[in-house]
Design a protein around this motif. Structure first.
Motif: not given
Length: 313
Positions: A255-259, A277-284
């Motif tokens: 997920i890109l941090s806006p601006n 940017h940040s990341f989302r793990n489907s299992s967490e």
């Protein structure tokens, strides 16, 4: 003046002979005693942690089922820490202190912020504002964190012990603490180049998020160098893409941090992209805290490719 004095004297006299005043006085004394006891326990806790390292005495303050909760703001989930993990971290700090390694710490409660509330006869809540300082060998203290805390205390067999603590509104850079340089707001030198790189970023991470490995390979240079502050250096395009396919594909979303993107031209080579940017793990639950990345995009043979990446967490 005489009338006021007589009224005050009457009220004092009346209170001294009524059961209501006696009950209020008794409750006030009990509340004051509880405040002092929990304040003393608070002081002892951080003396054990930062000064005496009396790990064996922590059980006089903390319940065996104690849980530490760290608030991570609205975006991320609260992080729990068990009693055993909490004690293990304290022991690590004490080991470093004995070896004269690491950084000495000091903690203080902001004057006037401490409050105690009775919930039941055996349950109480304690709140306040705390500050943490690093202390140099010369004794110079530097404020590094300010936060609010909320603790639940439980009384068993006449002894009060902490069962949970939640730290929230955590500020790792309290106002006025840091003289760190703050740059001016970013303005692209070339709007066209900026838009091109932003589109390249979008294209690449569409392949990342949606397992489009062939397109990812086309956007990745054969001599790719990927630097990760946790995983080290990868210089094999084949291994990098295989690792993403095995460990990321269908499991992690970027997920890109806006601006947050900044783009700078490198004449004769291409451009450098800097962003968060940040990341989302489907299992967490939730997503990771935003982290910094630096990407070198090379323009060669009329084609843009990702040639160098620095990923910082």
């Amino acid at each position: 003046m005489k009338t006021n004095f007589l009224i005050s004297a009457f009220c004092v006299a009346w209170c001294s002979i009524t059961p209501v005043c006696a009950q209020q006085s008794s409750a006030d004394k009990a509340q004051a005693a509880l405040f002092q006891e929990l304040q003393q326990k608070d002081s002892l806790l951080f003396d054990f942690i930062f000064n005496s390292c009396a790990i064996n005495k922590l059980q006089t303050v903390l319940s065996k089922d104690f849980v530490m909760l760290y608030d991570n703001g609205l975006k991320d989930s609260t992080t729990p820490q068990s009693y055993d993990s909490y004690i293990a971290n304290i022991m690590k700090g004490c080991d470093k202190k004995r070896k004269n390694e690491g950084t000495s710490m000091r903690r203080e409660v902001v004057k006037g912020s401490l409050q105690v509330f009775n919930v039941t006869q055996d349950i109480a809540v304690q709140t306040g504002v705390q500050r943490f300082f690093t202390v140099s060998k010369e004794g110079t203290a530097t404020l590094v964190e300010e936060s609010k805390f909320l603790r639940n205390w439980q009384q068993k067999k006449g002894e009060w012990k902490m069962i949970t603590e939640t730290d929230f509104k955590i500020d790792h850079n309290p106002q006025g603490v840091s003289d760190r340089y703050v740059p001016d707001a970013y303005v692209p030198a070339s709007e066209a180049l900026y838009n091109t790189v932003v589109e390249l970023d979008s294209l690449y991470f569409d392949t990342y998020n949606n397992c489009k490995m062939d397109k990812m390979a086309a956007l990745t240079a054969d001599d790719i160098e990927f630097y990760h502050d946790g995983g080290g250096l990868t210089t094999s395009k084949k291994d990098l893409i295989a690792s993403i396919q095995k460990n990321i594909c269908g499991k992690v979303t970027r997920i890109l941090s806006p601006n947050s993107i900044e783009v700078y031209e490198i004449p004769g080579y291409g451009a450098v992209e800097v962003g968060y940017h940040s990341f989302r793990n489907s299992s967490e639950p939730g997503e990771s805290h935003p982290s910094k990345f630096i990407t070198l995009w090379r323009f060669k043979d009329k084609q843009w490719q990702m040639a160098r990446v620095v990923s910082l967490h």
